[in-house]
Structure formats: C-alpha cells, structure tokens
Design a protein around this motif. Sequence first.
Motif, PDB file in Angstrom:
ATOM      1  N   LEU A  31       0.868  -1.182   0.000  1.00 24.79           N
ATOM      2  CA  LEU A  31       0.000   0.000   0.000  1.00 24.79           C
ATOM      3  C   LEU A  31       0.901   1.227   0.000  1.00 24.79           C
ATOM      4  CD1 LEU A  31      -2.729   1.411   0.189  1.00 24.79           C
ATOM      5  CD2 LEU A  31      -2.638   1.119   2.681  1.00 24.79           C
ATOM      6  N   ILE A  32       0.931   1.928  -1.139  1.00 24.16           N
ATOM      7  CA  ILE A  32       1.737   3.145  -1.268  1.00 24.16           C
ATOM      8  C   ILE A  32       0.823   4.347  -1.036  1.00 24.16           C
ATOM      9  CG2 ILE A  32       3.159   4.526  -2.825  1.00 24.16           C
ATOM     10  CD1 ILE A  32       3.975   1.978  -4.240  1.00 24.16           C
ATOM     11  N   THR A  33       1.134   5.120  -0.016  1.00 26.78           N
ATOM     12  CA  THR A  33       0.288   6.262   0.336  1.00 26.78           C
ATOM     13  C   THR A  33       1.093   7.554   0.259  1.00 26.78           C
ATOM     14  OG1 THR A  33       0.787   6.051   2.708  1.00 26.78           O
ATOM     15  CG2 THR A  33      -1.125   4.841   1.867  1.00 26.78           C
ATOM     16  N   GLY A  34       0.370   8.643   0.070  1.00 29.99           N
ATOM     17  CA  GLY A  34       0.998   9.951   0.017  1.00 29.99           C
ATOM     18  C   GLY A  34       0.004  10.980  -0.463  1.00 29.99           C
ATOM     19  N   PRO A  35       0.243  12.244  -0.177  1.00 25.34           N
ATOM     20  CA  PRO A  35      -0.692  13.299  -0.589  1.00 25.34           C
ATOM     21  C   PRO A  35      -0.764  13.405  -2.102  1.00 25.34           C
ATOM     22  CG  PRO A  35       1.353  14.246   0.234  1.00 25.34           C
ATOM     23  CD  PRO A  35       1.418  12.778   0.524  1.00 25.34           C
ATOM     24  N   PRO A  36      -1.844  13.990  -2.633  1.00 24.53           N
ATOM     25  CA  PRO A  36      -1.957  14.146  -4.085  1.00 24.53           C
ATOM     26  C   PRO A  36      -0.726  14.833  -4.665  1.00 24.53           C
ATOM     27  CG  PRO A  36      -4.020  14.731  -3.018  1.00 24.53           C
ATOM     28  CD  PRO A  36      -3.024  14.520  -1.913  1.00 24.53           C
ATOM     29  N   GLY A  37      -0.221  14.271  -5.761  1.00 20.47           N
ATOM     30  CA  GLY A  37       0.940  14.855  -6.414  1.00 20.47           C
ATOM     31  C   GLY A  37       2.261  14.386  -5.880  1.00 20.47           C
ATOM     32  N   SER A  38       2.262  13.522  -4.871  1.00 23.20           N
ATOM     33  CA  SER A  38       3.526  13.064  -4.288  1.00 23.20           C
ATOM     34  C   SER A  38       4.230  12.046  -5.174  1.00 23.20           C
ATOM     35  CB  SER A  38       3.283  12.475  -2.893  1.00 23.20           C
ATOM     36  OG  SER A  38       2.342  11.416  -2.944  1.00 23.20           O
ATOM     37  N   CYS A  90      -2.582   2.083  -4.316  1.00 28.69           N
ATOM     38  CA  CYS A  90      -2.192   3.475  -4.087  1.00 28.69           C
ATOM     39  C   CYS A  90      -3.375   4.241  -3.514  1.00 28.69           C
ATOM     40  CB  CYS A  90      -1.740   4.142  -5.386  1.00 28.69           C
ATOM     41  SG  CYS A  90      -0.385   3.302  -6.236  1.00 28.69           S
ATOM     42  N   ALA A  91      -3.116   5.059  -2.494  1.00 27.69           N
ATOM     43  CA  ALA A  91      -4.183   5.850  -1.862  1.00 27.69           C
ATOM     44  C   ALA A  91      -3.544   7.031  -1.142  1.00 27.69           C
ATOM     45  CB  ALA A  91      -4.978   4.993  -0.878  1.00 27.69           C
ATOM     46  N   PRO A  92      -4.337   8.076  -0.853  1.00 26.65           N
ATOM     47  CA  PRO A  92      -3.771   9.224  -0.141  1.00 26.65           C
ATOM     48  C   PRO A  92      -3.246   8.884   1.252  1.00 26.65           C
ATOM     49  CG  PRO A  92      -5.815   9.833  -1.228  1.00 26.65           C
ATOM     50  CD  PRO A  92      -5.702   8.345  -1.341  1.00 26.65           C
ATOM     51  N   SER A  93      -3.942   8.008   1.980  1.00 27.22           N
ATOM     52  CA  SER A  93      -3.506   7.637   3.325  1.00 27.22           C
ATOM     53  C   SER A  93      -4.003   6.229   3.637  1.00 27.22           C
ATOM     54  CB  SER A  93      -4.052   8.618   4.368  1.00 27.22           C
ATOM     55  OG  SER A  93      -5.430   8.387   4.596  1.00 27.22           O
ATOM     56  N   PRO A  94      -3.399   5.536   4.610  1.00 26.39           N
ATOM     57  CA  PRO A  94      -3.889   4.199   4.972  1.00 26.39           C
ATOM     58  C   PRO A  94      -5.350   4.205   5.399  1.00 26.39           C
ATOM     59  CG  PRO A  94      -1.708   4.574   5.908  1.00 26.39           C
ATOM     60  CD  PRO A  94      -2.165   5.883   5.337  1.00 26.39           C
ATOM     61  N   ILE A 147      -8.207  -4.585   4.276  1.00 30.94           N
ATOM     62  CA  ILE A 147      -7.229  -4.562   3.186  1.00 30.94           C
ATOM     63  C   ILE A 147      -5.891  -4.037   3.698  1.00 30.94           C
ATOM     64  CG2 ILE A 147      -6.614  -3.510   0.974  1.00 30.94           C
ATOM     65  CD1 ILE A 147      -8.722  -5.556   0.550  1.00 30.94           C
ATOM     66  N   ARG A 148      -5.901  -2.879   4.344  1.00 32.11           N
ATOM     67  CA  ARG A 148      -4.625  -2.260   4.722  1.00 32.11           C
ATOM     68  C   ARG A 148      -3.855  -3.104   5.743  1.00 32.11           C
ATOM     69  NH1 ARG A 148      -8.091   1.783   7.402  1.00 32.11           N
ATOM     70  NH2 ARG A 148      -7.780   1.708   9.679  1.00 32.11           N
ATOM     71  N   SER A 149      -4.563  -3.892   6.555  1.00 35.35           N
ATOM     72  CA  SER A 149      -3.866  -4.720   7.543  1.00 35.35           C
ATOM     73  C   SER A 149      -3.079  -5.849   6.890  1.00 35.35           C
ATOM     74  CB  SER A 149      -4.870  -5.300   8.545  1.00 35.35           C
ATOM     75  OG  SER A 149      -5.776  -6.187   7.900  1.00 35.35           O
ATOM     76  N   ARG A 150      -3.369  -6.144   5.634  1.00 34.21           N
ATOM     77  CA  ARG A 150      -2.689  -7.222   4.929  1.00 34.21           C
ATOM     78  C   ARG A 150      -1.650  -6.714   3.943  1.00 34.21           C
ATOM     79  NH1 ARG A 150      -7.439  -8.608   6.771  1.00 34.21           N
ATOM     80  NH2 ARG A 150      -7.893 -10.778   7.339  1.00 34.21           N
ATOM     81  N   CYS A 151      -1.417  -5.404   3.955  1.00 33.67           N
ATOM     82  CA  CYS A 151      -0.454  -4.806   3.030  1.00 33.67           C
ATOM     83  C   CYS A 151       0.752  -4.254   3.787  1.00 33.67           C
ATOM     84  CB  CYS A 151      -1.093  -3.652   2.254  1.00 33.67           C
ATOM     85  SG  CYS A 151      -2.450  -4.115   1.163  1.00 33.67           S
ATOM     86  N   ARG A 152       1.903  -4.311   3.147  1.00 30.33           N
ATOM     87  CA  ARG A 152       3.067  -3.600   3.666  1.00 30.33           C
ATOM     88  C   ARG A 152       2.965  -2.149   3.198  1.00 30.33           C
ATOM     89  NH1 ARG A 152       9.474  -5.164   2.819  1.00 30.33           N
ATOM     90  NH2 ARG A 152      10.328  -3.442   4.065  1.00 30.33           N
ATOM     91  N   LYS A 153       3.120  -1.217   4.121  1.00 27.63           N
ATOM     92  CA  LYS A 153       2.854   0.196   3.820  1.00 27.63           C
ATOM     93  C   LYS A 153       4.147   0.952   3.523  1.00 27.63           C
ATOM     94  CE  LYS A 153      -1.009  -0.153   6.999  1.00 27.63           C
ATOM     95  NZ  LYS A 153      -0.638  -1.572   7.325  1.00 27.63           N
ATOM     96  N   VAL A 154       4.068   1.795   2.503  1.00 25.34           N
ATOM     97  CA  VAL A 154       5.165   2.687   2.142  1.00 25.34           C
ATOM     98  C   VAL A 154       4.573   4.091   2.023  1.00 25.34           C
ATOM     99  CG1 VAL A 154       6.886   3.298   0.411  1.00 25.34           C
ATOM    100  CG2 VAL A 154       6.442   0.893   0.930  1.00 25.34           C
TER     101      VAL A 154
END
Length: 380
Positions: free
Chosen positions: A33-40, A144-148, A155-162
């Motif tokens: 799960l890759i998260t970050g603000p829009p445009g990151s 990909c999502a803005p935040s976890p 879903i997010r509990s089964r993903c490695r987060k970056v």
Amino acid sequence: MTDVWTDVVGQESAVDVLRGAAASDHAMTHAWLITGPPGSGRTNAAQAFAAALQCRGEDAAADAQAVRSVLAGTHPDVTVVATDKVVIAIDDVRDLIGVAQRAPSQGRWRVIIIEDADRMVERTSNVLLKAIEEPPPRTVWVLCAPSPQDVVVTIRSRCRKVALRVPPVDAVADLLARRDGIDREVALTAAHAAQSHIGLARRLARDAGARDRRSRVLRVAGGIRSVQDAVLAAGELLELAQAESASSTDERNAAEKAELLRGLGVDDGQTVPPNLRAQVRQLEEDQKRRARRAERDGLDRMMVDLLSLYRDVLVLQLGSDVDPVNGGAAELVASLAEETTAEQTLRRMDAIGEARTRLEGNVAPLLAVEAMAIALRPQG
C-alpha cells in the motif's frame, strides 16, 4: 539493475524500501500500500516498483527493455487499473482477480497496480480481500491511496505500507526540466504554484490555458466584496470547472462512442438499432459520471489554489520569512493582507476547507461554492 527510480523524486526512504524488496525475494511481500498526498508521485513509485520487479539483473539489455515496456504500459505481466469515475467498479476488481491467478508470462512477477484504491467502496474491497489474502506465489498487488485510513482496515492490515511525502519544490522543478525539457525558471514557478504536485506542476508549466484559469480563480476571490459578488463568483468558479472538465473529456467521449459504434457495426450517421441502444446508453451514463467527477476534482483544485492564496496572505500578515506559493500574485496578496486581519484570513481558510468537505460528501457543487464565496467577503 537498470535504474528505474529517477522520476520518483524526493522519496529517498521509500525508494530504499522498494528497491530492497525488488532486489531480494526474501524482502518481498505479496501486497503493498503506497500512500501519500496528491501529487507526491504514488503512481510513479508504483510503476517504478513494478519495473524493478521485472529486472533479473543478468542481461542489461533485457532489463532495459522490460523497464521501457512497464513504463509504457505494454508489459504483459503488469496490469494497471485507474479510474476517473467516482468509484472503482466491482466488475473491474473481479476481472483483476482472474488476472492475478495467472503465472507471469515473461517477467519475474505478475504485478497488479490499483491507482486510487480509496475509490473502492467496502463491497468492492471485500471482493478483493480474499485474492490479497491468498495470492499465487508470483503475484504482487500494489495499491495506491492518499492515506492508509482511506483503505478499509481489512485490506490495509494485509499490506506492507510505504509512505510518500510532499516532494521539495526544487526536486519537482528539476524533474520537469530534465524529463520534459521545460525551462528551469518556468518549472520552478509551476512547482511553487502546484505546491509540489508533480502532475499539476507539469500541466501548469506546459499549458498556458491552465495557468490562465488558475489566475482567474485567484482574481475571482480578490473581487468578492458583497453577497451579490459572492454569488456571481461562485457561478464563475463553477463555469471554469465545467469548462475544464469539458476540455478534458469531450474529445475522449466522442472517440469512445465512435469506437463503440464501430464495434457494434453501426456506420456514421446511421440510427442505432433498438437492440443495441442499451450499450450506448450505458456508455453515456459512464461518461456523465466521469464528467461529474472531473468537475468536482476541478473545483477541489480551485479550492486548493484559493487556500494557497490565503496562505500567502497569512504569511505576509504574520511577517513570516517563507517563500510565497503565488509569486505572480504579489499585488493581490498585499491588498488582501492590508484589508483584513490574520484572524479573518484563518476564517476564510476554514470556510474553504469546509467547502472541500461538503464536496466530498456530495453536496450540490453550486451550494457548496456559494457558501464558501459568501464567507470570503470582507467582514465588519
């Protein structure tokens, strides 16, 4: 390994994690799960990761070809799902689950990237859950999502987060100059105006019309003096959003409809037979939903631009020594700073934030924008 990370700017710690995982099966996991603000640069990071996963490190020419095909969207083992609708359709996710069961045909891994995973409603996420829980041995899911918190907990509990961060302005400007050949000063101005949003910065740097629309948005806010001005300003902002939406969707809509009619065997100008009209209506409904989403996204970007304007006003009022976002609007910023107090500026920023929340909650756009515009008029 071929360097695939050059366009993932300002994300050194995230790149280290992804690079290490791609280089060693022992560091890999089946769901990310890759998260970050829009445009990151979430999509850039996901595509670079997918490209790195296809590199074997044995044949430089073969690795370079694999990277090119992944980044061009033509690699047979990399599937990217993106939507410009309000939500990702459940049928699209069901199709992905079938794809995920196939072994990679050419590369090391079968990679499935879901952009804007936050647009999956809970029912759709539940369909995906089992596939993420029990994937085939060489399948990798990258969401990909803005935040976890924008992804359901199962879903997010089964993903490695970056987690990605907002990249530095200079890094975004350097990327635009290097990758797109944009003049460095133009790129820097665009990066400031876009507040380091890579996609918006590129558009502002390359599209004079986009720069003009943004300037009009700021001028509209500066011209609000009464309730009547506010109502007129709200109408103008909505028209700008609709015009931008139309400019980005009209040509695509026409091409999609023409392609559908050709596939149905209907010639130009020929009446669509009754038994085929349902398919045409379905396409038109999908296009309307996409247009509504584009309009709301456009309004939200305008509100972000307005927030940047009042941020510059507040910086001036507080005497803070930081660079302005809107260097080209110095006169407007100075005028607004002189006629209001810092407290009033903060109230205006709160009103813009509330309007964004209302839009996200599907309040009628005109009502949300009118309420915001009325709150932007001078008080007292």
